[in-house]
Design a protein around this motif. Structure first.
Motif, PDB file in Angstrom:
ATOM      1  N   MET A 295       0.822  -1.204   0.000  1.00 22.78           N
ATOM      2  CA  MET A 295       0.000   0.000   0.000  1.00 22.78           C
ATOM      3  C   MET A 295       0.863   1.263   0.000  1.00 22.78           C
ATOM      4  SD  MET A 295      -2.927  -1.255   2.732  1.00 22.78           S
ATOM      5  CE  MET A 295      -3.946   0.227   2.686  1.00 22.78           C
ATOM      6  N   ILE A 296       1.978   1.223   0.748  1.00 27.01           N
ATOM      7  CA  ILE A 296       2.914   2.356   0.769  1.00 27.01           C
ATOM      8  C   ILE A 296       3.488   2.587  -0.621  1.00 27.01           C
ATOM      9  CG2 ILE A 296       5.177   3.106   1.614  1.00 27.01           C
ATOM     10  CD1 ILE A 296       4.448   1.689   4.285  1.00 27.01           C
ATOM     11  N   ALA A 297       3.876   1.486  -1.274  1.00 28.54           N
ATOM     12  CA  ALA A 297       4.418   1.595  -2.631  1.00 28.54           C
ATOM     13  C   ALA A 297       3.395   2.215  -3.566  1.00 28.54           C
ATOM     14  CB  ALA A 297       4.840   0.217  -3.134  1.00 28.54           C
ATOM     15  N   ARG A 298       2.167   1.743  -3.480  1.00 26.62           N
ATOM     16  CA  ARG A 298       1.115   2.273  -4.367  1.00 26.62           C
ATOM     17  C   ARG A 298       0.885   3.754  -4.115  1.00 26.62           C
ATOM     18  NH1 ARG A 298      -4.272   2.585  -3.437  1.00 26.62           N
ATOM     19  NH2 ARG A 298      -4.154   1.167  -1.666  1.00 26.62           N
ATOM     20  N   GLU A 299       0.874   4.160  -2.841  1.00 22.81           N
ATOM     21  CA  GLU A 299       0.694   5.566  -2.506  1.00 22.81           C
ATOM     22  C   GLU A 299       1.844   6.427  -3.024  1.00 22.81           C
ATOM     23  OE1 GLU A 299      -1.750   7.436  -0.749  1.00 22.81           O
ATOM     24  OE2 GLU A 299      -2.947   5.678  -1.259  1.00 22.81           O
ATOM     25  N   ALA A 300       3.036   5.800  -3.111  1.00 22.59           N
ATOM     26  CA  ALA A 300       4.217   6.527  -3.582  1.00 22.59           C
ATOM     27  C   ALA A 300       4.335   6.509  -5.109  1.00 22.59           C
ATOM     28  CB  ALA A 300       5.471   5.927  -2.960  1.00 22.59           C
ATOM     29  N   GLY A 301       3.373   5.876  -5.774  1.00 19.54           N
ATOM     30  CA  GLY A 301       3.402   5.819  -7.229  1.00 19.54           C
ATOM     31  C   GLY A 301       4.314   4.739  -7.779  1.00 19.54           C
TER      32      GLY A 301
END
Length: 319
Positions: free
Chosen positions: A167-173
């Protein structure tokens, strides 16, 4: 002692305890912990066993650790080896649900008997004290630059820390499928890997890393709660501009094929145990948030959480 006198004494003891007579003959509890020693399930299972003894609903509690596959190996052994056994219990939780979604388990959780959700705990992400990364912002900057160079360490594939990393990766693009996640079979293995610098960032329940954070051996970068944890001076991911909140609940199941009476007996035993002083102290020590749920409400919660976790994992590119 005459048989009729003995039976009368048993009935009197049952009445005094507030439990059915059958409970008095079912006090040798077998606790399956589907993880290696040293992790959250291990801590929870042993604390619950002690609480059951302190509350005098169990005379003895024996523990068996069977780690691997996010608890699926322990679940399989539990389902296959304890059918109808009113003395058998298994610790489980959100991590198991995630693992069952990502894996191909030989058995289903629905084969066992839901008893209770006990508590919830939020994850913390840490780095070793000598890490070049001093903040989550620095970790994310490196993640954007080269996703594979950031090695995330935590519980089994599908664990809450694995989902949080995606989820962190997705939020960071960043494509969540490109994260470099290393799964460990138990909290002890993950802790050793973090302290040894074998992973870049480690994640787990706050209680598992608290002593190392306090001793200065680990630096806490962020917690996955909506607001800061009580008495814990660690910023949330949301505070740092990362819109990720995820909790890790834990609960307990009974064996397959239990009768309604057996299920009620175990439920009553658990509800009495979690009122004990030792359980309350363990909850405070480990920063567990009480989240008790039993009966049909717990059944529905598990079904809904399965669906919610699956949707989150699809959205994060994990499945």
């Amino acid at each position: 002692m005459r048989r009729d006198t003995f039976l009368k004494s048993m009935v009197a003891a049952a009445a005094a305890s507030g439990l059915p007579l059958s409970a008095l003959a079912s006090t040798n509890i077998k606790m399956m912990i589907p993880a290696n020693p040293g992790g959250g399930w291990d801590t929870t299972g042993r604390a619950l066993g002690k609480a059951m003894q302190d509350a005098k609903v169990a005379d003895t509690v024996t523990y068996e650790n069977k780690g691997g596959a996010a608890g699926a190996l322990g679940l399989a052994q539990f389902v296959n080896g304890s059918k109808g056994d009113g003395n058998a219990m298994m610790v489980m939780g959100a991590v198991m649900l995630g693992g069952l979604i990502t894996g191909k388990p030989p058995v289903s959780l629905s084969q066992a008997t839901p008893i209770a959700r006990l508590s919830s705990e939020y994850n913390v992400f840490v780095v070793p004290a000598n890490s070049p990364f001093k903040s989550m912002a620095e970790v994310i900057a490196q993640l954007k630059k080269d996703p594979g160079s950031v090695k995330w360490g935590g519980g089994s594939r599908g664990s809450t820390e694995h989902i949080a990393a995606a989820m962190i990766a997705r939020e960071a693009g960043v494509d969540a499928a490109k994260i470099n996640y290393v799964a460990f079979r138990g909290g002890g293995e993950a802790t050793a890997a973090i302290l040894g610098g074998n992973v870049t960032v480690g994640g787990s329940g706050y209680s598992e890393f608290a002593e190392y954070i306090a001793a200065g051996k680990m630096k806490a970068l962020a917690v996955t709660s909506d607001v800061r944890l009580k008495g814990v001076n660690v910023p949330t991911l949301k505070e740092q501009g990362i819109n990720v909140v995820i909790g890790n609940w834990r609960g307990v199941y009974g064996a397959p094929g239990l009768s309604a009476e057996q299920r009620k007996t175990l439920t009553d035993m658990i509800l009495k145990a979690i009122k004990s002083k030792s359980w309350i102290e363990a909850s405070e020590k480990n920063n567990w948030t009480p989240a008790v749920l039993t009966g049909p409400a717990f059944d529905k919660f598990v079904d809904d959480d399965f669906a919610s976790l699956r949707a989150t994992m699809v959205k994060s590119g994990m499945i």
